[in-house]
Write a protein that holds these residues in place. Structure first.
Motif, PDB file in Angstrom:
ATOM      1  N   VAL A   1       0.839  -1.203   0.000  1.00  0.00           N
ATOM      2  CA  VAL A   1       0.000   0.000   0.000  1.00  0.00           C
ATOM      3  C   VAL A   1       0.872   1.250   0.000  1.00  0.00           C
ATOM      4  CG1 VAL A   1      -1.677   1.336   1.321  1.00  0.00           C
ATOM      5  CG2 VAL A   1      -1.936  -1.143   1.143  1.00  0.00           C
ATOM      6  N   LYS A   2       1.885   1.227   0.851  1.00  0.00           N
ATOM      7  CA  LYS A   2       2.798   2.364   0.960  1.00  0.00           C
ATOM      8  C   LYS A   2       3.597   2.528  -0.336  1.00  0.00           C
ATOM      9  CE  LYS A   2       6.359   4.334   3.963  1.00  0.00           C
ATOM     10  NZ  LYS A   2       7.186   4.138   5.202  1.00  0.00           N
ATOM     11  N   ARG A   3       4.041   1.391  -0.912  1.00  0.00           N
ATOM     12  CA  ARG A   3       4.795   1.444  -2.170  1.00  0.00           C
ATOM     13  C   ARG A   3       3.931   2.044  -3.283  1.00  0.00           C
ATOM     14  NH1 ARG A   3       8.941  -1.320  -5.253  1.00  0.00           N
ATOM     15  NH2 ARG A   3       9.826  -2.072  -3.295  1.00  0.00           N
ATOM     16  N   ARG A   4       2.688   1.613  -3.363  1.00  0.00           N
ATOM     17  CA  ARG A   4       1.763   2.113  -4.389  1.00  0.00           C
ATOM     18  C   ARG A   4       1.585   3.626  -4.257  1.00  0.00           C
ATOM     19  NH1 ARG A   4      -2.949   0.899  -7.381  1.00  0.00           N
ATOM     20  NH2 ARG A   4      -4.521   2.531  -7.143  1.00  0.00           N
ATOM     21  N   GLU A   5       1.330   4.086  -3.037  1.00  0.00           N
ATOM     22  CA  GLU A   5       1.099   5.517  -2.800  1.00  0.00           C
ATOM     23  C   GLU A   5       2.341   6.337  -3.159  1.00  0.00           C
ATOM     24  OE1 GLU A   5       0.018   5.659   1.274  1.00  0.00           O
ATOM     25  OE2 GLU A   5      -2.076   5.032   0.933  1.00  0.00           O
ATOM     26  N   LYS A   6       3.509   5.802  -2.813  1.00  0.00           N
ATOM     27  CA  LYS A   6       4.746   6.525  -3.077  1.00  0.00           C
ATOM     28  C   LYS A   6       5.036   6.584  -4.575  1.00  0.00           C
ATOM     29  CE  LYS A   6       9.461   6.949  -1.313  1.00  0.00           C
ATOM     30  NZ  LYS A   6      10.479   6.374  -0.386  1.00  0.00           N
ATOM     31  N   LEU A   7       4.794   5.484  -5.278  1.00  0.00           N
ATOM     32  CA  LEU A   7       5.003   5.465  -6.727  1.00  0.00           C
ATOM     33  C   LEU A   7       4.091   6.464  -7.436  1.00  0.00           C
ATOM     34  CD1 LEU A   7       5.366   1.638  -7.480  1.00  0.00           C
ATOM     35  CD2 LEU A   7       7.125   3.397  -7.722  1.00  0.00           C
ATOM     36  N   ILE A   8       2.841   6.504  -7.032  1.00  0.00           N
ATOM     37  CA  ILE A   8       1.891   7.442  -7.640  1.00  0.00           C
ATOM     38  C   ILE A   8       2.319   8.880  -7.367  1.00  0.00           C
ATOM     39  CG2 ILE A   8      -0.475   8.314  -7.494  1.00  0.00           C
ATOM     40  CD1 ILE A   8      -1.397   5.420  -7.094  1.00  0.00           C
ATOM     41  N   LYS A   9       2.742   9.158  -6.147  1.00  0.00           N
ATOM     42  CA  LYS A   9       3.171  10.513  -5.791  1.00  0.00           C
ATOM     43  C   LYS A   9       4.395  10.929  -6.605  1.00  0.00           C
ATOM     44  CE  LYS A   9       4.332  13.385  -1.790  1.00  0.00           C
ATOM     45  NZ  LYS A   9       4.525  13.393  -0.300  1.00  0.00           N
ATOM     46  N   MET A  10       5.388  10.031  -6.741  1.00  0.00           N
ATOM     47  CA  MET A  10       6.601  10.358  -7.501  1.00  0.00           C
ATOM     48  C   MET A  10       6.299  10.512  -8.986  1.00  0.00           C
ATOM     49  SD  MET A  10       9.725   8.210  -5.698  1.00  0.00           S
ATOM     50  CE  MET A  10       8.939   6.591  -5.769  1.00  0.00           C
ATOM     51  N   THR A  11       5.370   9.686  -9.504  1.00  0.00           N
ATOM     52  CA  THR A  11       5.002   9.790 -10.922  1.00  0.00           C
ATOM     53  C   THR A  11       4.296  11.113 -11.195  1.00  0.00           C
ATOM     54  OG1 THR A  11       4.770   7.382 -11.049  1.00  0.00           O
ATOM     55  CG2 THR A  11       3.778   8.679 -12.823  1.00  0.00           C
ATOM     56  N   GLU A  12       3.389  11.498 -10.290  1.00  0.00           N
ATOM     57  CA  GLU A  12       2.682  12.776 -10.451  1.00  0.00           C
ATOM     58  C   GLU A  12       3.661  13.948 -10.459  1.00  0.00           C
ATOM     59  OE1 GLU A  12      -0.063  12.727  -7.241  1.00  0.00           O
ATOM     60  OE2 GLU A  12      -1.609  11.616  -8.339  1.00  0.00           O
ATOM     61  N   ALA A  13       4.665  13.883  -9.598  1.00  0.00           N
ATOM     62  CA  ALA A  13       5.663  14.951  -9.543  1.00  0.00           C
ATOM     63  C   ALA A  13       6.458  15.002 -10.850  1.00  0.00           C
ATOM     64  CB  ALA A  13       6.595  14.738  -8.356  1.00  0.00           C
ATOM     65  N   HIS A  14       6.768  13.836 -11.385  1.00  0.00           N
ATOM     66  CA  HIS A  14       7.524  13.783 -12.638  1.00  0.00           C
ATOM     67  C   HIS A  14       6.706  14.353 -13.788  1.00  0.00           C
ATOM     68  CE1 HIS A  14      10.102  12.251 -15.846  1.00  0.00           C
ATOM     69  NE2 HIS A  14       8.992  11.822 -16.424  1.00  0.00           N
ATOM     70  N   VAL A  15       5.458  13.941 -13.911  1.00  0.00           N
ATOM     71  CA  VAL A  15       4.614  14.406 -15.006  1.00  0.00           C
ATOM     72  C   VAL A  15       4.380  15.910 -14.903  1.00  0.00           C
ATOM     73  CG1 VAL A  15       2.333  14.216 -16.084  1.00  0.00           C
ATOM     74  CG2 VAL A  15       3.522  12.156 -15.294  1.00  0.00           C
ATOM     75  N   ALA A  16       4.208  16.417 -13.689  1.00  0.00           N
ATOM     76  CA  ALA A  16       4.015  17.856 -13.507  1.00  0.00           C
ATOM     77  C   ALA A  16       5.216  18.656 -13.994  1.00  0.00           C
ATOM     78  CB  ALA A  16       3.758  18.156 -12.030  1.00  0.00           C
ATOM     79  N   ALA A  17       6.392  18.038 -13.918  1.00  0.00           N
ATOM     80  CA  ALA A  17       7.619  18.723 -14.352  1.00  0.00           C
ATOM     81  C   ALA A  17       7.871  18.578 -15.840  1.00  0.00           C
ATOM     82  CB  ALA A  17       8.813  18.187 -13.566  1.00  0.00           C
ATOM     83  N   GLN A  18       7.018  17.810 -16.538  1.00  0.00           N
ATOM     84  CA  GLN A  18       7.236  17.528 -17.958  1.00  0.00           C
ATOM     85  C   GLN A  18       6.426  18.418 -18.889  1.00  0.00           C
ATOM     86  OE1 GLN A  18       9.511  15.076 -19.252  1.00  0.00           O
ATOM     87  NE2 GLN A  18      10.132  15.371 -17.122  1.00  0.00           N
ATOM     88  N   GLN A  19       5.844  19.494 -18.387  1.00  0.00           N
ATOM     89  CA  GLN A  19       4.958  20.292 -19.210  1.00  0.00           C
ATOM     90  C   GLN A  19       5.686  21.101 -20.279  1.00  0.00           C
ATOM     91  OE1 GLN A  19       1.829  19.436 -19.040  1.00  0.00           O
ATOM     92  NE2 GLN A  19       2.599  18.078 -17.448  1.00  0.00           N
TER      93      GLN A  19
END
Length: 424
Positions: free
Chosen positions: A81-99
């Motif tokens: 559960v913790k791994r899933r939440e952390k992966l989603i959070k890191m992916t969101e941060a990456h995509v936000a920086a890709q604009q």
């Protein structure tokens, strides 16, 4: 369906996944077909202000997409559960920086209990002891999430690491792979050149380079290597000099290009590049595949590079006319001028009367031509005499039949009766 070559995933000291598209590209639950117009349209989507968004997997529509494998939301294990939440959070941060990315792309998550998980991430599917792993598995062991799969639906190709990505490495790996994928999809099949006119070679256009040039001098370099940096200007100068020889009608058209091994892991492995820089003579094989031969000449100067290319690509030159003899003498004079005080070219000239003797010279040429050593053969004694006089400046020399002549500046013209035994 239009296919291009599979993407490579460069990574130091790690295995690389190289997987060609299937006839039905993996991209959705239905068969997707694309015309050339679609491919062009996809390319036009690569604009300076391209957007990247995260959508539900079932809502994916973009030609370029990335799917991230995450643990199932129904997994009760607190660590997952913790791994899933952390992966989603890191992916969101990456995509936000890709604009400000050059590639418009959609991202989606795929949970490990998704019906299509095995098809997309076979390396991440756990199996019981003794059970066979899924088809298309490329990793030695079952990998843990996250899994990453970049896809180009226009070609059916994809990039998917076949090694474990640790959680603390995930942001950097995602950033690096995103950059590699963007660079890859923006590459065209056509030939592009740098400011010096040297081709920028990669997996998509190397075959086109060997279509245009029978031989391509390829410089495999690493941008961080100081020796590679020192080689780049030499390769550019060699390109200039080879172009001059071609423009003067003295030599065939030879292509010259650079391959960045940090970006072209597939070419690096295919052509067995283990040190940088490495020069290779690239050409088409009899079966149409692109192969390369080791460059065995000196790379201390552009002149020595040009001399080796001229001697090896030329191979055994048959002197069968005054024009050929004159141009060959001018080629050797040009190489001599290029080399300056470094070294003078050597000419090995064979004369013959029986056509079968050409086979002897052909075999000998394979051992002779290299560096600044050139070899030619002729059945015409007048042409042989003319060539020897022009190259050596010795107006008294006279060629005889069935002889091997060797000219160097140091020793002048030496001669040897053509042995009857080929090995001898």
């Amino acid at each position: 369906i239009i296919h291009s070559r599979p993407a490579s995933i460069p990574r130091a000291a790690a295995p690389v996944a190289r997987q060609r598209a299937r006839v039905d590209p993996i991209g959705s639950t239905s068969t997707m077909r694309f015309s050339l117009t679609t491919v062009v349209a996809a390319s036009l989507a690569c604009v300076a202000h391209a957007t990247q968004t995260i959508v539900e997997y079932d809502e994916l529509k973009a030609t370029f997409r990335c799917i991230i494998a995450v643990p199932s939301a129904t997994d009760p294990d607190p660590k997952q559960v913790k791994r899933r939440e952390k992966l989603i959070k890191m992916t969101e941060a990456h995509v936000a920086a890709q604009q400000e990315s050059l590639v418009e792309m959609e991202w989606a998550y795929m949970e490990s209990d998704n019906a299509e998980f095995t098809r997309f991430f076979p390396n991440h599917v756990p199996v019981e002891e003794g059970e066979e792993r899924p088809p298309h598995t490329t990793s030695d062991e079952v990998l843990v999430t996250p899994g990453i799969r970049f896809m180009n639906l226009a070609t059916g190709d994809y990039m998917s690491p076949n090694w474990d990505i640790l959680m603390h490495q995930y942001p950097d790996e995602l950033k690096r792979l995103s950059k590699d994928f963007s660079r890859w999809v923006l590459q065209g099949d056509g030939l592009t050149r740098d400011d010096d006119g040297v081709m920028i070679l990669h997996s998509k256009n190397l075959a086109e380079a060997t279509d245009e040039y029978e031989t391509v001098l390829a410089n495999f370099y690493a941008p961080w290597c100081k020796y590679s940096q020192a080689m780049l200007p030499l390769v550019a100068e060699a390109h200039t000099e080879l172009t001059k020889l071609y423009d003067q009608g003295l030599f065939v058209k030879v292509g010259v290009g650079n391959v960045n091994v940090d970006e072209e892991a597939e070419l690096k492995d295919t052509h067995e590049i283990t040190s940088y820089p490495t020069l290779k003579m690239v050409h088409d094989n009899d079966d149409g595949s692109v192969v390369s031969d080791t460059f065995e000449g000196s790379t201390d100067s552009a002149a020595e590079i040009v001399a080796h290319v001229a001697s090896t690509v030329g191979g055994l030159t048959m002197i069968d006319s005054k024009d050929v003899a004159s141009k060959y003498a001018k080629l050797l004079a040009s190489i001599d001028t290029l080399l300056g005080d470094a070294e003078s070219p050597t000419l090995v000239l064979g004369t013959y009367t029986a056509p079968s003797q050409v086979q002897t010279y052909t075999a000998l040429a394979k051992k002779v031509v290299s560096g600044s050593r050139f070899m030619a053969a002729t059945y015409d004694m007048q042409l042989a005499t003319s060539l020897l006089k022009e190259v050596s400046g010795n107006k008294k020399v006279k060629a005889k039949k069935d002889m091997v002549y060797v000219y160097t500046k140091e020793n002048g013209v030496l001669s040897l009766k053509l042995p009857s035994n080929d090995d001898e």
